[in-house]
Design a protein around this motif. Structure first.
Motif, mmCIF file in Angstrom:
data_model
loop_
_atom_site.group_PDB
_atom_site.id
_atom_site.type_symbol
_atom_site.label_atom_id
_atom_site.label_comp_id
_atom_site.label_asym_id
_atom_site.label_seq_id
_atom_site.Cartn_x
_atom_site.Cartn_y
_atom_site.Cartn_z
ATOM 1 N N THR A 124 5.924 23.329 1.503
ATOM 2 C CA THR A 124 6.758 23.473 2.955
ATOM 3 C C THR A 124 7.900 22.628 2.461
ATOM 4 O O THR A 124 9.251 23.108 2.996
ATOM 5 C CB THR A 124 6.074 23.306 3.990
ATOM 6 N N THR A 125 7.880 21.423 2.264
ATOM 7 C CA THR A 125 8.852 20.470 2.196
ATOM 8 C C THR A 125 10.121 20.753 0.891
ATOM 9 O O THR A 125 10.986 20.694 1.184
ATOM 10 C CB THR A 125 8.414 19.137 2.100
ATOM 11 N N PHE A 126 9.204 21.322 -0.156
ATOM 12 C CA PHE A 126 10.168 21.697 -1.126
ATOM 13 C C PHE A 126 10.883 23.013 -0.696
ATOM 14 O O PHE A 126 12.140 23.054 -1.106
ATOM 15 C CB PHE A 126 9.277 22.212 -2.337
ATOM 16 N N VAL B 205 10.469 13.509 -5.275
ATOM 17 C CA VAL B 205 9.881 12.487 -5.636
ATOM 18 C C VAL B 205 8.398 12.257 -5.164
ATOM 19 O O VAL B 205 7.510 11.721 -5.714
ATOM 20 C CB VAL B 205 10.692 11.265 -4.670
ATOM 21 N N GLY B 206 8.023 13.108 -4.097
ATOM 22 C CA GLY B 206 6.886 13.049 -3.485
ATOM 23 C C GLY B 206 5.885 13.700 -4.322
ATOM 24 O O GLY B 206 6.155 14.730 -5.090
ATOM 25 N N LEU B 207 4.607 13.301 -4.364
ATOM 26 C CA LEU B 207 3.407 13.896 -5.069
ATOM 27 C C LEU B 207 2.397 14.454 -4.252
ATOM 28 O O LEU B 207 1.089 14.371 -4.540
ATOM 29 C CB LEU B 207 2.979 12.695 -6.099
ATOM 30 N N VAL C 139 0.832 -1.282 -0.047
ATOM 31 C CA VAL C 139 -0.068 0.141 0.134
ATOM 32 C C VAL C 139 0.977 1.116 -0.045
ATOM 33 O O VAL C 139 1.606 1.350 0.894
ATOM 34 C CB VAL C 139 -0.996 -0.010 1.298
ATOM 35 N N CYS C 140 0.894 1.982 -0.891
ATOM 36 C CA CYS C 140 1.689 3.056 -1.281
ATOM 37 C C CYS C 140 0.870 4.573 -1.071
ATOM 38 O O CYS C 140 -0.463 4.486 -1.324
ATOM 39 C CB CYS C 140 2.426 3.099 -2.558
ATOM 40 N N HIS C 141 1.555 5.422 -0.591
ATOM 41 C CA HIS C 141 0.629 6.726 -0.536
ATOM 42 C C HIS C 141 0.191 7.123 -1.887
ATOM 43 O O HIS C 141 -0.738 7.925 -1.878
ATOM 44 C CB HIS C 141 1.603 7.876 -0.183
ATOM 45 N N MET D 59 13.538 14.001 3.351
ATOM 46 C CA MET D 59 12.424 14.840 3.878
ATOM 47 C C MET D 59 11.315 13.882 3.617
ATOM 48 O O MET D 59 10.739 13.509 2.395
ATOM 49 C CB MET D 59 12.495 16.067 3.015
ATOM 50 N N GLY D 60 10.724 13.609 4.624
ATOM 51 C CA GLY D 60 9.439 12.557 4.682
ATOM 52 C C GLY D 60 9.979 11.193 4.860
ATOM 53 O O GLY D 60 10.898 10.859 4.089
ATOM 54 N N LEU D 61 9.856 10.639 6.079
ATOM 55 C CA LEU D 61 10.287 9.115 6.520
ATOM 56 C C LEU D 61 9.627 8.069 6.566
ATOM 57 O O LEU D 61 9.207 7.367 7.339
ATOM 58 C CB LEU D 61 11.074 9.390 7.668
ATOM 59 N N THR E 244 13.843 15.581 -10.533
ATOM 60 C CA THR E 244 12.644 14.593 -10.214
ATOM 61 C C THR E 244 13.009 13.302 -10.725
ATOM 62 O O THR E 244 13.881 13.202 -11.411
ATOM 63 C CB THR E 244 11.346 15.267 -11.057
ATOM 64 N N SER E 245 11.945 12.320 -10.315
ATOM 65 C CA SER E 245 12.262 10.930 -10.697
ATOM 66 C C SER E 245 11.076 10.088 -10.658
ATOM 67 O O SER E 245 10.198 10.581 -9.885
ATOM 68 C CB SER E 245 13.357 10.217 -10.250
ATOM 69 N N PHE E 246 11.008 9.395 -11.707
ATOM 70 C CA PHE E 246 9.480 8.473 -11.578
ATOM 71 C C PHE E 246 10.081 7.044 -11.354
ATOM 72 O O PHE E 246 10.961 6.534 -12.309
ATOM 73 C CB PHE E 246 8.807 8.599 -12.743
HETATM 74 P P1 NAD Z 1 3.903 7.831 3.427
HETATM 75 O O1 NAD Z 1 2.602 8.246 3.710
HETATM 76 O O2 NAD Z 1 4.578 6.515 3.799
HETATM 77 O O3 NAD Z 1 5.214 8.860 4.087
HETATM 78 C C1 NAD Z 1 5.206 10.078 3.936
HETATM 79 C C2 NAD Z 1 5.927 10.710 5.167
HETATM 80 O O4 NAD Z 1 5.979 12.265 5.067
HETATM 81 C C3 NAD Z 1 5.058 10.472 6.511
HETATM 82 O O5 NAD Z 1 5.916 9.937 7.480
HETATM 83 C C4 NAD Z 1 4.708 11.797 6.834
HETATM 84 O O6 NAD Z 1 4.808 11.781 8.396
HETATM 85 C C5 NAD Z 1 5.766 12.682 6.299
HETATM 86 N N1 NAD Z 1 5.427 14.107 6.099
HETATM 87 C C6 NAD Z 1 4.126 14.531 5.759
HETATM 88 N N2 NAD Z 1 3.953 15.864 5.723
HETATM 89 C C7 NAD Z 1 5.210 16.233 5.978
HETATM 90 C C8 NAD Z 1 5.754 17.708 6.223
HETATM 91 N N3 NAD Z 1 5.157 18.536 6.101
HETATM 92 N N4 NAD Z 1 7.272 17.603 6.857
HETATM 93 C C9 NAD Z 1 7.829 16.419 6.808
HETATM 94 N N5 NAD Z 1 7.371 15.242 6.836
HETATM 95 C C10 NAD Z 1 6.022 15.276 6.442
HETATM 96 O O7 NAD Z 1 4.180 7.837 1.895
HETATM 97 P P2 NAD Z 1 5.023 7.220 0.728
HETATM 98 O O8 NAD Z 1 4.404 5.820 0.458
HETATM 99 O O9 NAD Z 1 6.479 7.255 1.315
HETATM 100 O O10 NAD Z 1 5.150 7.985 -0.441
HETATM 101 C C11 NAD Z 1 5.638 9.448 -0.328
HETATM 102 C C12 NAD Z 1 5.076 10.135 -1.717
HETATM 103 O O11 NAD Z 1 6.168 9.819 -2.828
HETATM 104 C C13 NAD Z 1 3.827 10.212 -1.944
HETATM 105 O O12 NAD Z 1 3.312 11.312 -2.406
HETATM 106 C C14 NAD Z 1 3.718 9.292 -3.210
HETATM 107 O O13 NAD Z 1 2.655 9.754 -4.070
HETATM 108 C C15 NAD Z 1 5.037 9.521 -3.729
HETATM 109 N N6 NAD Z 1 5.792 8.447 -4.744
HETATM 110 C C16 NAD Z 1 6.377 8.939 -5.696
HETATM 111 C C17 NAD Z 1 6.763 8.002 -6.731
HETATM 112 C C18 NAD Z 1 7.621 8.417 -8.004
HETATM 113 O O14 NAD Z 1 7.927 7.820 -8.734
HETATM 114 N N7 NAD Z 1 8.063 9.848 -7.791
HETATM 115 C C19 NAD Z 1 6.546 6.599 -6.143
HETATM 116 C C20 NAD Z 1 6.019 6.398 -5.287
HETATM 117 C C21 NAD Z 1 5.665 7.160 -4.348
#
Ligand code: NAD
Ligand code: ZN
Length: 358
Positions: A264-266, A282-284, A45-47, A193-195, A305-307
């Protein structure tokens, strides 16, 4: 069809305008000549699954307005080979333990992206991704192009299915970002950033696979900071404490990777990275982020960026996991609880990753 008909299976599906997966009993798919049928043992299960289900989200805009089975992370065993597979992919046989690389690259594997080894970009442009339009892993079985079934170089007893399914995205995506896109070096200082699912694996990869000198983790959740420390982070802090930590420890961040992807994270990654460094998204978390041009230029920053990642990189990631260099933290839950798991993920209550078991 009767509930117990052996030719049907339970699947948890995207239905346009439904905010949660819909449980449906559907026929077990039959593999085409170049496909394999895989019995799913675990499905991550992915975000991104939250974004797929959320009208107006950028990922929701990417998926077709049709019904399909969710799930783009998976592990399983081959249950059946399509008629041509024995000759096109002689390395695959019934019973093999495989990871699901959830793309379906162009039929001839001959587009410019595939020819250059960027099959992750082929499937992005064609939109042919299981769990994002094609039927995915949140079911008892999935059919996959034979080339997308990547053999696991270890038994399920040594590397369990829940770990293999995390490898297919939660580890593969940060691996691709760190190694291929950012060219991470051992002397670097890396900020993650984001763990959550991806970010905590980025920390572990940076420290344990790429031998990075210093890794700083940042997350709003104290529990995620703890996970990052356990994964090898030298420091883990909340966003408010980040710049003070970097100043106090005299840390120059070479690469800042944003696994959240909101303004804010950017901004925090921009502020943290050293002049001449790289900010990588990476985050969306949001559809669009803004940057101030002169602020970016005044530091000579590189923005990347990357996909996702390629099939070849997935094979490398599976080897890393089989060699015991990386032990992704993954909790198993019954697939029937996918709605509850998504609710927990939305509420920030999931540690690292959850894998659904059919
Ligand atoms: P996740 O929910 O497991 O993890 C996100 C983390 O970010 C959480 O630990 C949360 O507490 C933290 N967070 C949220 N807001 C924050 C903030 N303002 N400052 C600091 N930390 C914060 O999500 P995930 O499954 O790890 O996915 C992360 C992101 O990556 C999602 O947006 C997902 O859609 C994206 N994603 C992108 C790709 C790609 O190919 N680019 C692939 C998979 C997932
Ligand atoms: Zn994902």
């Amino acid at each position: 069809m009767a509930e117990t008909d052996p030719k049907t299976m339970m699947a948890y599906r995207y239905v346009p305008n439904e905010l949660n997966p819909v449980a449906q009993r559907i026929p077990i798919p039959i593999p085409a000549a170049d496909e394999v049928l895989i019995k799913v043992l675990a499905a991550g299960v992915c975000h991104s699954d939250i974004g797929i289900l959320l009208p107006g989200d950028s990922i929701n805009g990417f998926v077709p307005r049709s019904t399909f089975t969710l799930g783009h992370e998976g592990a399983g065993t081959i249950a059946e080979l399509g008629s041509a597979v024995a000759s096109t992919h002689p390395n695959l046989k019934v019973g093999d333990y495989v990871a699901v690389w959830s793309g379906k690259p162009c039929a001839q594997h001959s587009c410019a992206a595939c020819a250059a080894g960027h099959d992750n970009l082929c499937v992005f442009t064609t939109g042919a991704i299981h769990g994002l339009g094609l039927d995915g892993t949140w079911a008892e079985y999935i059919v996959l192009h034979a080339g997308s079934a990547v053999r696991v170089p270890a038994s399920p007893a040594r590397v369990p299915p829940r770990v293999v399914c995390a490898a297919t995205d939660a580890v593969l995506t940060p691996y691709h970002a760190l190694k291929t896109c950012c060219g991470v070096r051992a002397r670097d200082t890396v900020l993650c950033m984001g763990l959550g699912g991806l970010g905590v694996n980025a920390v572990a990869l940076a420290k344990r696979v790429f031998g990075v000198a210093c890794v700083v983790g940042c997350d709003t959740r104290a529990s995620a900071q703890d996970d990052a420390r356990a994964a090898g982070a030298d420091y883990a802090v909340g966003p408010d404490a980040l710049l003070a930590l970097l100043a106090e420890k005299h840390l120059d961040v070479d690469i800042a990777i944003d696994f959240v992807g909101v303004q804010t994270t950017f901004d925090a990654c921009f502020a943290a990275v050293r002049p001449g460094g790289t900010a990588h998204i990476v985050g969306l978390g949001t559809d669009a982020v803004e940057y101030r041009t002169l602020k970016l230029m005044s530091k000579d920053l590189t923005l990347k960026t990357s996909f996702w990642g390629t099939r070849a990189e997935l094979a490398e990631v599976l080897q890393v996991v089989a060699d015991g260099l990386l032990e992704p933290k993954v909790t198993s839950r019954p697939m029937s609880q996918c709605v509850e798991v998504l609710d927990n993920l939305r509420a920030g209550k999931v540690q690292a990753r959850v894998a659904l078991v059919p």
